[in-house]
Design a protein around this motif. Structure first.
Motif, short mmCIF file in Angstrom:
data_model
loop_
_atom_site.label_atom_id
_atom_site.label_comp_id
_atom_site.label_asym_id
_atom_site.label_seq_id
_atom_site.Cartn_x
_atom_site.Cartn_y
_atom_site.Cartn_z
N VAL A 86 -4.19 7.61 -2.29
CA VAL A 86 -4.17 6.97 -0.97
C VAL A 86 -3.95 5.48 -1.14
CG1 VAL A 86 -5.50 6.50 1.12
CG2 VAL A 86 -5.73 8.70 -0.03
N GLY A 87 -3.05 4.91 -0.37
CA GLY A 87 -2.90 3.47 -0.31
C GLY A 87 -3.83 2.92 0.76
N VAL A 88 -4.46 1.79 0.49
CA VAL A 88 -5.40 1.19 1.43
C VAL A 88 -4.97 -0.25 1.71
CG1 VAL A 88 -7.81 0.63 1.94
CG2 VAL A 88 -7.26 2.63 0.54
N CYS A 89 -4.94 -0.61 2.98
CA CYS A 89 -4.63 -1.98 3.36
C CYS A 89 -5.66 -2.45 4.39
CB CYS A 89 -3.21 -2.13 3.91
SG CYS A 89 -2.83 -1.06 5.31
N ALA A 90 -5.83 -3.76 4.49
CA ALA A 90 -6.82 -4.31 5.42
C ALA A 90 -6.27 -5.57 6.05
CB ALA A 90 -8.13 -4.61 4.68
N ALA A 91 -6.71 -5.82 7.31
CA ALA A 91 -6.25 -6.99 8.04
C ALA A 91 -7.26 -7.37 9.10
CB ALA A 91 -4.89 -6.73 8.67
N THR A 92 -7.13 -8.57 9.56
CA THR A 92 -8.00 -9.07 10.61
C THR A 92 -7.62 -8.50 11.97
OG1 THR A 92 -8.97 -11.09 11.54
CG2 THR A 92 -6.61 -11.13 11.07
N SER A 93 -8.38 -8.87 12.97
CA SER A 93 -8.11 -8.43 14.34
C SER A 93 -6.85 -9.09 14.88
CB SER A 93 -9.31 -8.77 15.23
OG SER A 93 -9.59 -10.17 15.15
N GLY A 94 -6.42 -8.66 16.06
CA GLY A 94 -5.31 -9.31 16.76
C GLY A 94 -4.02 -9.34 15.94
N ALA A 133 0.82 -1.20 0.00
CA ALA A 133 0.00 0.00 0.00
C ALA A 133 0.86 1.26 0.00
CB ALA A 133 -0.93 -0.01 1.22
N VAL A 134 1.98 1.22 0.72
CA VAL A 134 2.90 2.37 0.74
C VAL A 134 3.51 2.57 -0.64
CG1 VAL A 134 4.97 3.37 1.76
CG2 VAL A 134 3.39 2.05 3.19
N GLY A 135 4.02 1.47 -1.25
CA GLY A 135 4.59 1.57 -2.58
C GLY A 135 3.58 2.09 -3.59
N TYR A 136 2.36 1.57 -3.51
CA TYR A 136 1.29 2.04 -4.40
C TYR A 136 1.07 3.53 -4.21
CZ TYR A 136 -3.39 2.59 -6.38
OH TYR A 136 -4.48 3.01 -7.11
N TYR A 182 7.30 -2.94 -2.16
CA TYR A 182 7.20 -1.64 -2.82
C TYR A 182 7.06 -1.83 -4.33
CZ TYR A 182 8.48 2.03 0.63
OH TYR A 182 8.49 2.95 1.65
N ALA A 183 7.88 -2.72 -4.89
CA ALA A 183 7.87 -2.93 -6.33
C ALA A 183 6.53 -3.50 -6.79
CB ALA A 183 9.01 -3.86 -6.73
N ILE A 184 5.96 -4.40 -5.99
CA ILE A 184 4.65 -4.96 -6.34
C ILE A 184 3.58 -3.88 -6.27
CG2 ILE A 184 2.87 -6.59 -5.59
CD1 ILE A 184 5.18 -8.48 -4.78
N GLY A 185 3.62 -3.04 -5.23
CA GLY A 185 2.69 -1.92 -5.17
C GLY A 185 2.85 -0.99 -6.37
N ALA A 186 4.09 -0.77 -6.79
CA ALA A 186 4.34 0.08 -7.96
C ALA A 186 3.74 -0.52 -9.22
CB ALA A 186 5.84 0.28 -8.14
N LYS A 187 3.78 -1.84 -9.35
CA LYS A 187 3.21 -2.49 -10.54
C LYS A 187 1.71 -2.30 -10.60
CE LYS A 187 4.66 -4.43 -13.45
NZ LYS A 187 5.21 -4.01 -14.78
N PHE A 188 1.03 -2.28 -9.46
CA PHE A 188 -0.41 -2.03 -9.49
C PHE A 188 -0.72 -0.55 -9.72
CE2 PHE A 188 -0.49 -6.23 -7.53
CZ PHE A 188 -1.50 -6.81 -8.28
N ALA A 189 0.21 0.33 -9.35
CA ALA A 189 0.04 1.75 -9.65
C ALA A 189 0.27 2.03 -11.13
CB ALA A 189 0.98 2.59 -8.80
N HIS A 190 1.25 1.33 -11.71
CA HIS A 190 1.63 1.53 -13.11
C HIS A 190 1.89 0.18 -13.78
CE1 HIS A 190 2.01 5.88 -12.55
NE2 HIS A 190 2.66 5.62 -11.43
N PRO A 191 0.85 -0.56 -14.10
CA PRO A 191 1.05 -1.90 -14.69
C PRO A 191 1.67 -1.86 -16.08
CG PRO A 191 -1.28 -1.29 -14.70
CD PRO A 191 -0.57 -0.25 -13.89
N ASP A 192 1.77 -0.67 -16.68
CA ASP A 192 2.33 -0.54 -18.02
C ASP A 192 3.80 -0.14 -18.02
OD1 ASP A 192 1.75 1.95 -16.92
OD2 ASP A 192 1.26 2.87 -18.84
N ARG A 193 4.44 -0.10 -16.84
CA ARG A 193 5.83 0.34 -16.77
C ARG A 193 6.70 -0.73 -16.14
NH1 ARG A 193 5.60 6.53 -14.49
NH2 ARG A 193 7.87 6.28 -14.67
N PRO A 194 7.98 -0.83 -16.57
CA PRO A 194 8.89 -1.77 -15.93
C PRO A 194 9.24 -1.30 -14.53
CG PRO A 194 10.08 -0.44 -17.54
CD PRO A 194 8.62 -0.09 -17.68
N VAL A 195 9.38 -2.26 -13.61
CA VAL A 195 9.74 -1.96 -12.22
C VAL A 195 10.93 -2.83 -11.85
CG1 VAL A 195 8.98 -2.01 -9.82
CG2 VAL A 195 7.37 -1.33 -11.62
N VAL A 196 11.90 -2.22 -11.18
CA VAL A 196 13.11 -2.93 -10.76
C VAL A 196 13.30 -2.73 -9.26
CG1 VAL A 196 15.61 -3.15 -11.02
CG2 VAL A 196 14.20 -2.58 -13.02
N ALA A 197 13.54 -3.81 -8.54
CA ALA A 197 13.87 -3.75 -7.11
C ALA A 197 15.32 -4.20 -6.93
CB ALA A 197 12.94 -4.64 -6.30
#
Length: 607
Positions: free
Chosen positions: A68-76, A58-61, A423-438
């Motif tokens: 805004v980056g959005v993330c979700a998780a269970t309790s505890g 979500a941060v990378g995105y 981060y790189a995976i988040g970047a791919k969802f932000a820009h699926p048409d661009r190369p990403v390198v980690a």
């Protein structure tokens, strides 16, 4: 069947324009998961392998999309796991909204399974806004405030929804006492300082003869204005790591990164200037800024809460970088590009020559600087680059030359390990048409990267450009800490803490259906990167690198270099020849082509 609270929550996310939620399942959000099924997976539920990875994604995105980056998780445990990624967002001023489950209201206070006091747990990381929804009518206001606060203050906010509340029938707030109706959206604002303060700042900048500019991520929307300003003032421009992609490194006056991972021309820029202008940066290391009393200083900072830090600024301008610069520049008197600007440009040109020599210095195995230096010249001009914490961050900071539409980032303030691949995976969802390198170290890859290869394998077919390249520096050493021990503590490598297993990273990638290549010879580095850049799916390029190549800051004193060498010799006398080569390399870095002057320079080379 009426609309449930969980259904309304997803609908409200869609109305806020949310397209992706990085998450992991758990029974604390079962109601929300069921609603996702009823909503045909809108917004898209993107399954990480771990909640911490969901937060990092979500941060990378958010960093690379501007949304805004959005993330979700269970309790505890799920909510607990999010924390490291959320702190990364908070410290780098990135807007992220966390949606977390909680045990049923009827069980609260009963030491129930997975019951954690989430309001207390999140009160620091989401200090600007954290609320728990206990009745349906509360939800619109809480969710809307979470988004507006995250955007306005560039921070983390949290919405806690107990499991039983998710299943309740949604009823909106009424036009009634103790109800809080809400509304969507917010306009974009660009605050600017008062004219009187702009004139005071202009007076300081006009009086200076040797102007230095430091930019951070807050200058991202003002690249054209910073370029024009540097021309008006005849200034050199250094970049905090989070501002690395604001200006092209091909501009001759851009000295590159500053600080522990920075460049020598940036150090020289700060050492010799008489005036400093900082734009959108909270760079923390005061010792790399001009000596107190040496330079008059002006700051442009949007967030008044972060203004006035790090240096005794004479004028603190509170405003948007772009809008403020547009008002400030008409008040500036153009300066001739004389000796100061020529010196900045000559120092910068010399630095890039030194970087090439460093990259081609011999090593046992592959010189890690060669890996980054070679990659830099091959990157397409629309590439997004992420780097992990550790020695990989040094090579990213010093060798990757930003140009064109290139973007780049890392965990800047938290400097946490394991963020590079998510981060790189988040970047791919932000820009699926661009190369990403980690660019990551083997420690970070073992910590988080290996599991997230599964995530890349799950989703890569959806990306219009499937290229996600992960360069792993395999030296079987937690290298940054090893060298910090040597240079700062004078201690040789402590193997029980520093040595890590040799893992076949490329082979693991292939077992997941991705591409992978192990590289052990320096003459294969360029071909390996070319193969990775031509791949039809995510690619792990594993480089077996020499851990004896020191990430010593280029402005290190000779005493630091000698203490580092001594510690290395004491720890591994068989490799003393590597130290000798390293010190020779360090000498060339200080005085390229003039080793005869080393004795005269030793006493002067202090930060």
């Amino acid at each position: 069947m009426g609309e449930k609270v969980a259904d309304y929550l997803l609908r409200r996310l869609r109305e806020w324009g949310v397209e992706h939620v990085f998450a992991y399942a758990g029974d604390g959000i079962n109601g929300l998961l069921a609603a996702w099924g009823r909503a045909d997976d809108r917004p898209r539920f993107l399954q990480a392998r771990h909640e911490e990875m969901a937060a990092f994604e979500a941060v990378g995105y958010a960093k690379f999309s501007g949304r805004v980056g959005v993330c979700a998780a269970t309790s505890g445990p799920g909510a607990i796991h999010l924390l490291n990624g959320l702190y990364d967002a908070k410290l780098d001023h990135v807007p992220v909204v966390a949606i977390v489950g909680q045990t049923n209201r009827s069980a609260m206070g009963g030491s129930y399974q997975q019951e954690v006091d989430l309001l207390s747990l999140y009160k620091d990381v989401a200090s600007d806004f954290c609320a728990m929804v206990t009745v349906p009518e509360q939800l619109p206001n809480v969710l809307d405030r979470a988004f507006r606060t995250a955007l306005a203050r560039r921070t983390v906010t949290a919405v806690i929804v107990p499991a039983d509340v998710q299943e309740l029938e949604y009823t909106p707030p009424q036009h009634a006492f103790k109800m809080v109706p809400s509304s969507l959206g917010m306009s974009v604002s660009a605050p600017v300082p008062a004219q009187e303060d702009l004139r005071r700042a202009a007076d300081v900048l006009n009086a200076g003869k040797k102007v230095a500019v430091l930019i951070g991520r807050g200058a991202a929307g003002a690249a054209a204005e910073v370029h024009e300003l540097a021309g008006l003032l005849g200034a050199g421009v250094a970049k905090a790591l989070l501002g690395k992609d604001v200006l092209s490194d091909e501009l001759p006056y851009v000295t590159g990164a500053i600080g522990l991972l920075g460049t020598r021309p940036s150090y020289e820029l700060m050492r010799d200037c008489d005036t400093l202008l900082t734009i959108g940066s909270s760079f923390p290391y005061t010792q790399f800024l001009p000596q107190f009393g040496q330079a008059r200083a002006v700051q442009i900072e949007r967030d008044a809460h972060m203004a006035g830090l790090r240096y005794p600024f004479e004028v603190n301008l509170i405003g948007d970088a772009r809008a403020t610069l547009r008002l400030l520049m008409p008040l500036l008197t153009p300066k001739e590009h004389g000796a100061w600007r020529r010196t900045v440009e000559e120092n910068t040109a010399r630095w890039w020559e030194v970087m090439e020599r460093r990259a081609t210095t011999g090593a046992e195995g592959i010189n890690p600087e060669l890996v980054a230096h070679t990659l830099s010249g091959l990157l397409p001009e629309d590439t997004i680059v992420t780097a992990d914490s550790g020695s990989a961050a040094n090579w990213y900071a010093r060798h990757i030359r930003m140009r064109g539409r290139m973007r780049g980032s890392l965990s800047g303030t938290l400097a946490t390990m394991g963020a590079g691949v998510p981060y790189a995976i988040g970047a791919k969802f932000a820009h699926p048409d661009r190369p990403v390198v980690a660019l990551v170290g083997d420690g970070a890859m073992q910590m988080n990267g290996l599991a997230e290869l599964i995530t890349a394998g799950k989703y890569w077919r959806e990306w219009s450009d499937p290229r996600l390249l992960i360069g792993v520096l395999n030296n079987q050493d937690l290298n940054q800490v090893t060298w910090e021990m040597r240079s700062m503590s004078g201690a040789p490598q402590f193997e029980p803490s520093q040595r890590i297993p040799d893992v076949p990273y490329a082979e693991v990638a292939r077992s997941f259906g991705l591409r992978g290549l192990r590289v052990e010879e320096p003459d294969r580095v360029a071909d390996a990167w070319r193969e990775a850049l031509a791949a039809d799916r995510p690619f792990v390029a594993e480089f077996v690198t020499d851990p004896a190549i020191p990430p010593i800051p280029p402005h290190a004193t000779w005493s630091q270099a000698v203490s580092t060498a001594t510690a290395l010799i004491e720890g591994d006398p068989d490799r003393a020849h590597v130290v000798k080569d390293g010190l020779k390399q360090k000498l060339q870095e200080f005085l390229p082509g003039r080793p005869d002057r080393a004795p005269q320079r030793r006493a002067k080379d202090t930060p």
